[in-house]
Scaffold this motif. Structure first.
Motif, PDB file in Angstrom:
ATOM      1  N   SER A 108      35.576 -29.251  33.488  1.00 43.61           N
ATOM      2  CA  SER A 108      35.018 -29.489  34.816  1.00 43.61           C
ATOM      3  C   SER A 108      33.516 -29.188  34.804  1.00 43.61           C
ATOM      4  N   ALA A 109      32.821 -29.778  35.754  1.00 40.58           N
ATOM      5  CA  ALA A 109      31.378 -29.568  35.860  1.00 40.58           C
ATOM      6  C   ALA A 109      31.074 -28.242  36.542  1.00 40.58           C
ATOM      7  N   PHE A 110      29.798 -27.802  36.350  1.00 43.86           N
ATOM      8  CA  PHE A 110      29.395 -26.544  36.966  1.00 43.86           C
ATOM      9  C   PHE A 110      27.906 -26.629  37.311  1.00 43.86           C
ATOM     10  N   SER A 111      27.460 -25.741  38.122  1.00 42.34           N
ATOM     11  CA  SER A 111      26.047 -25.662  38.512  1.00 42.34           C
ATOM     12  C   SER A 111      25.366 -24.555  37.731  1.00 42.34           C
ATOM     13  N   GLN A 112      24.076 -24.786  37.451  1.00 41.23           N
ATOM     14  CA  GLN A 112      23.282 -23.757  36.761  1.00 41.23           C
ATOM     15  C   GLN A 112      21.913 -23.660  37.414  1.00 41.23           C
ATOM     16  N   TRP A 113      21.541 -22.436  37.811  1.00 46.95           N
ATOM     17  CA  TRP A 113      20.269 -22.153  38.440  1.00 46.95           C
ATOM     18  C   TRP A 113      19.414 -21.347  37.471  1.00 46.95           C
ATOM     19  N   ASP A 114      18.155 -21.790  37.280  1.00 52.04           N
ATOM     20  CA  ASP A 114      17.223 -21.108  36.366  1.00 52.04           C
ATOM     21  C   ASP A 114      15.889 -20.909  37.074  1.00 52.04           C
ATOM     22  N   GLY A 115      15.250 -19.814  36.787  1.00 55.78           N
ATOM     23  CA  GLY A 115      13.926 -19.553  37.324  1.00 55.78           C
ATOM     24  C   GLY A 115      13.287 -18.386  36.605  1.00 55.78           C
ATOM     25  N   VAL A 139      10.285 -13.768  31.673  1.00 54.19           N
ATOM     26  CA  VAL A 139      11.214 -13.007  32.480  1.00 54.19           C
ATOM     27  C   VAL A 139      11.709 -13.928  33.595  1.00 54.19           C
ATOM     28  N   GLY A 140      12.998 -13.870  33.844  1.00 60.97           N
ATOM     29  CA  GLY A 140      13.534 -14.760  34.868  1.00 60.97           C
ATOM     30  C   GLY A 140      14.982 -14.449  35.173  1.00 60.97           C
ATOM     31  N   MET A 141      15.629 -15.404  35.812  1.00 60.18           N
ATOM     32  CA  MET A 141      17.026 -15.247  36.222  1.00 60.18           C
ATOM     33  C   MET A 141      17.779 -16.534  35.949  1.00 60.18           C
ATOM     34  N   GLN A 142      19.071 -16.366  35.690  1.00 58.88           N
ATOM     35  CA  GLN A 142      19.953 -17.510  35.470  1.00 58.88           C
ATOM     36  C   GLN A 142      21.320 -17.189  36.040  1.00 58.88           C
ATOM     37  N   ALA A 143      21.864 -18.113  36.794  1.00 54.75           N
ATOM     38  CA  ALA A 143      23.168 -17.900  37.439  1.00 54.75           C
ATOM     39  C   ALA A 143      23.860 -19.232  37.632  1.00 54.75           C
ATOM     40  N   LEU A 144      25.224 -19.146  37.710  1.00 54.79           N
ATOM     41  CA  LEU A 144      26.013 -20.341  37.956  1.00 54.79           C
ATOM     42  C   LEU A 144      26.216 -20.598  39.444  1.00 54.79           C
ATOM     43  N   GLN A 145      25.988 -19.581  40.236  1.00 56.81           N
ATOM     44  CA  GLN A 145      26.123 -19.724  41.683  1.00 56.81           C
ATOM     45  C   GLN A 145      24.808 -19.329  42.341  1.00 56.81           C
ATOM     46  N   GLY A 162      14.608 -24.265  38.499  1.00 53.95           N
ATOM     47  CA  GLY A 162      15.359 -25.502  38.341  1.00 53.95           C
ATOM     48  C   GLY A 162      16.836 -25.347  38.646  1.00 53.95           C
ATOM     49  N   TYR A 163      17.429 -26.505  38.867  1.00 57.10           N
ATOM     50  CA  TYR A 163      18.860 -26.571  39.135  1.00 57.10           C
ATOM     51  C   TYR A 163      19.425 -27.747  38.353  1.00 57.10           C
ATOM     52  N   GLN A 164      20.621 -27.551  37.757  1.00 56.53           N
ATOM     53  CA  GLN A 164      21.297 -28.615  37.036  1.00 56.53           C
ATOM     54  C   GLN A 164      22.787 -28.595  37.352  1.00 56.53           C
ATOM     55  N   ARG A 165      23.322 -29.773  37.504  1.00 55.00           N
ATOM     56  CA  ARG A 165      24.775 -29.960  37.575  1.00 55.00           C
ATOM     57  C   ARG A 165      25.196 -30.433  36.204  1.00 55.00           C
ATOM     58  N   LYS A 166      26.017 -29.604  35.477  1.00 52.48           N
ATOM     59  CA  LYS A 166      26.268 -29.841  34.068  1.00 52.48           C
ATOM     60  C   LYS A 166      27.769 -29.857  33.764  1.00 52.48           C
ATOM     61  N   ARG A 167      28.051 -30.401  32.630  1.00 54.02           N
ATOM     62  CA  ARG A 167      29.412 -30.299  32.079  1.00 54.02           C
ATOM     63  C   ARG A 167      29.281 -30.245  30.568  1.00 54.02           C
ATOM     64  N   ASN A 168      29.765 -29.174  29.973  1.00 54.47           N
ATOM     65  CA  ASN A 168      29.656 -28.984  28.535  1.00 54.47           C
ATOM     66  C   ASN A 168      30.881 -29.535  27.822  1.00 54.47           C
ATOM     67  N   SER A 169      30.700 -29.707  26.501  1.00 53.01           N
ATOM     68  CA  SER A 169      31.809 -30.195  25.687  1.00 53.01           C
ATOM     69  C   SER A 169      32.873 -29.111  25.522  1.00 53.01           C
ATOM     70  N   GLY A 170      34.106 -29.533  25.588  1.00 49.04           N
ATOM     71  CA  GLY A 170      35.192 -28.587  25.351  1.00 49.04           C
ATOM     72  C   GLY A 170      35.345 -28.235  23.892  1.00 49.04           C
ATOM     73  N   GLU A 171      34.741 -29.035  23.022  1.00 53.13           N
ATOM     74  CA  GLU A 171      34.827 -28.774  21.584  1.00 53.13           C
ATOM     75  C   GLU A 171      33.565 -28.105  21.061  1.00 53.13           C
ATOM     76  N   GLY A 172      32.612 -27.809  21.919  1.00 52.90           N
ATOM     77  CA  GLY A 172      31.352 -27.215  21.497  1.00 52.90           C
ATOM     78  C   GLY A 172      31.479 -25.727  21.250  1.00 52.90           C
ATOM     79  N   LEU A 173      30.305 -25.092  21.150  1.00 53.52           N
ATOM     80  CA  LEU A 173      30.295 -23.671  20.850  1.00 53.52           C
ATOM     81  C   LEU A 173      30.796 -22.837  22.011  1.00 53.52           C
ATOM     82  N   ASN A 174      30.370 -23.180  23.196  1.00 54.67           N
ATOM     83  CA  ASN A 174      30.821 -22.400  24.348  1.00 54.67           C
ATOM     84  C   ASN A 174      30.643 -23.218  25.619  1.00 54.67           C
ATOM     85  N   ASP A 175      31.284 -22.791  26.617  1.00 51.56           N
ATOM     86  CA  ASP A 175      31.164 -23.393  27.942  1.00 51.56           C
ATOM     87  C   ASP A 175      31.005 -22.250  28.918  1.00 51.56           C
TER      88      ASP A 175
END
Length: 472
Positions: free
Chosen positions: A131-138, A328-334, A110-123
């Motif tokens: 700013s928004a970012f991309s996340q790749w999962d598989g 087992v899998g992989m996760q990356a922002l790019q 999967g692929y998601q274009r996301k933007r997390n909260s600046g007040e949350g636990l982490n970004d």
């Protein structure tokens, strides 16, 4: 102790526990052995014999047209096809249940274009939610419930029994169809033979009318004789439309059983044929084989089996469930980093769940399954008793219908002699015309009773084979 030895011992323990199975194993119910009871009173010429029943039992009538109708109905009847569709559904449901016995493996990408909260636990983007970012999962994930207590195996066992119920439902539908085709066909032939008898009597009535008219012109008869003879002709003629309507109705009934439109079989069946003789002996099989032949007994046994296995499923819910899962899998922002070694991730380990408080739900479910098993056991006993009653009644009816037909055959013979004598005496002037009409009415009634008894005798034989479960 080495790590490999620990894993091996745990595996052996799991295998040993997996051999356990909650609930009790199904035991086929024992039914009291009943022999074919002899018919009370006088016995007919065609008797039952404890010899194997032919699968194509309808061939005892030696009627090629009947065999053709049953074969075509078995292939095209909609009720049988509906029962076949239900059987396919039960087999598919069994496949769903059996799927729990093997590990479940799945993959995702999967692929998601996301933007997390600046007040949350982490970004994970490091931009503090600005700013928004991309996340790749598989990856690939797998899970498997270790059936330590045999709960899943009991579910599969219950599903197998449910499939057997559906199989016997289809067998029952097919047997009922074959018997219904035979009954309707024999009834049709009976109506057609009654039509033939009625037309013969109509000719006799018309001859009597002509005779009375000739005698009236000769001055040796009265207008009353002619009126009574004409009334007799009209009375006999009035029977024909009703019989012809019954013939058309039975032909349509057979057409419906063959999934045909109305009147589709009329050209094939409207020509009458003589009534079929019953065989000298009727094979009815062995009493010990009855439970294997009758679909309703086999269906009741399968329902009892399913109910017994369901108790094991309910008992298994009291025990812990252990599920082995991993991924087992992989996760990356790019996307360019998606295949790197650093993007890898995995997780593995068991999950154990144990019911602690269910508010009596599990106990209530167990009591429900036990009560359902008791009901199924009683239903089985009732089915067996009903089967023996149907067989005994069918044998008695078959014997009685043969005896009745033999007596009616003699009555028809004597009535024909009486009619011939009355007509001769009327011509000679020894009796009045009322005697001739009375004897003729008696002959017509006796002939119709004889045809009906022949039909009843053949249908009783069909009912006997149906009560025996056919020739499986």
């Amino acid at each position: 102790m080495s790590r490999s030895m620990t894993v091996s011992r745990l595996a052996l323990i799991c295998m040993a526990l997996a051999g356990c199975q909650v609930g009790q194993d199904f035991q086929r119910p024992s039914s009291s052995e009943v022999q074919w009871l002899p018919v009370q009173g006088e016995t007919a010429a065609s008797r039952v014999e404890a010899t194997p029943v032919k699968a194509r039992w309808w061939e005892v009538f030696q009627d090629a047209q009947l065999s053709s109708l049953i074969d075509r109905a078995s292939a095209s009847n909609l009720n049988v096809q509906i029962a076949g569709a239900r059987l396919a559904q039960s087999r598919a449901a069994r496949q769903v249940v059996a799927g729990e016995q093997v590990p479940n493996v799945g993959g995702n990408l999967g692929y998601q274009r996301k933007r997390n909260s600046g007040e949350g636990l982490n970004d994970p983007s490091g931009h503090e939610g600005k700013s928004a970012f991309s996340q790749w999962d598989g990856g690939i994930s797998a899970s498997w419930e270790i059936d330590l207590w045999g709960r899943v195996r009991r579910e599969v066992e219950a599903a197998d029994a449910t499939v057997e119920v559906a199989e016997n439902d289809r067998r029952a539908a097919l047997l009922a169809l074959q018997a219904e085709v035979a009954r309707d066909y024999l009834q049709l032939r009976g109506v057609q033979n009654t039509l033939s008898v009625t037309r013969q009597n109509l000719d006799l009535s018309r001859n009597s009318l002509e005779l009375s008219q000739v005698r009236l012109s000769s001055g040796v008869a009265t207008d009353l004789d002619v009126a009574e003879a004409a009334a007799q002709v009209a009375a006999v003629e009035s029977r024909l439309p009703v019989l012809e309507q019954q013939q058309a109705q039975l032909i349509n009934a057979l057409g419906l059983l063959l999934a045909q439109t109305p009147r589709a079989l009329q050209a094939e069946l409207e020509k009458p044929v003589p009534m079929m003789a019953v065989p000298a002996s009727v094979p009815v099989g062995l009493p010990s084989e009855l439970a294997e032949r009758r679909p309703d007994i086999r269906r009741a046994e399968a329902r009892l089996h399913a109910a017994t296995a369901s108790i094991g499923v309910a008992e298994g819910d009291f025990y812990p469930r252990i599920v082995l899962s991993g991924n087992v899998g992989m996760q990356a922002l790019q996307l360019s980093d998606f295949g790197n070694w650093g993007s890898r991730q995995f997780g593995i380990g068991p999950q154990i769940s144990l019911p602690i408080f269910e508010g009596g739900r599990l106990r209530g479910m167990l009591h429900l399954r036990q009560a359902q098993e008791q009901e199924a056991a009683l239903a089985y006993q009732q089915t067996v008793l009903r089967a023996w009653q149907e067989i005994d009644d069918s044998m008695s009816l078959y014997n009685a219908s043969q005896l009745q037909q033999r007596k009616l055959e003699e009555a028809v013979h004597q009535n024909r002699i009486a009619l011939s004598t009355a007509r001769r005496q009327y011509v000679e002037g020894a009796v009045d015309f009322l005697n001739v009409l009375s004897v003729q009415r008696t002959l017509l009634a006796t002939q119709e009773q004889w045809v009906q008894s022949s039909t009843t005798q053949a249908q009783a034989l069909v009912g006997l084979y149906a009560s025996l479960g056919g020739g499986w």
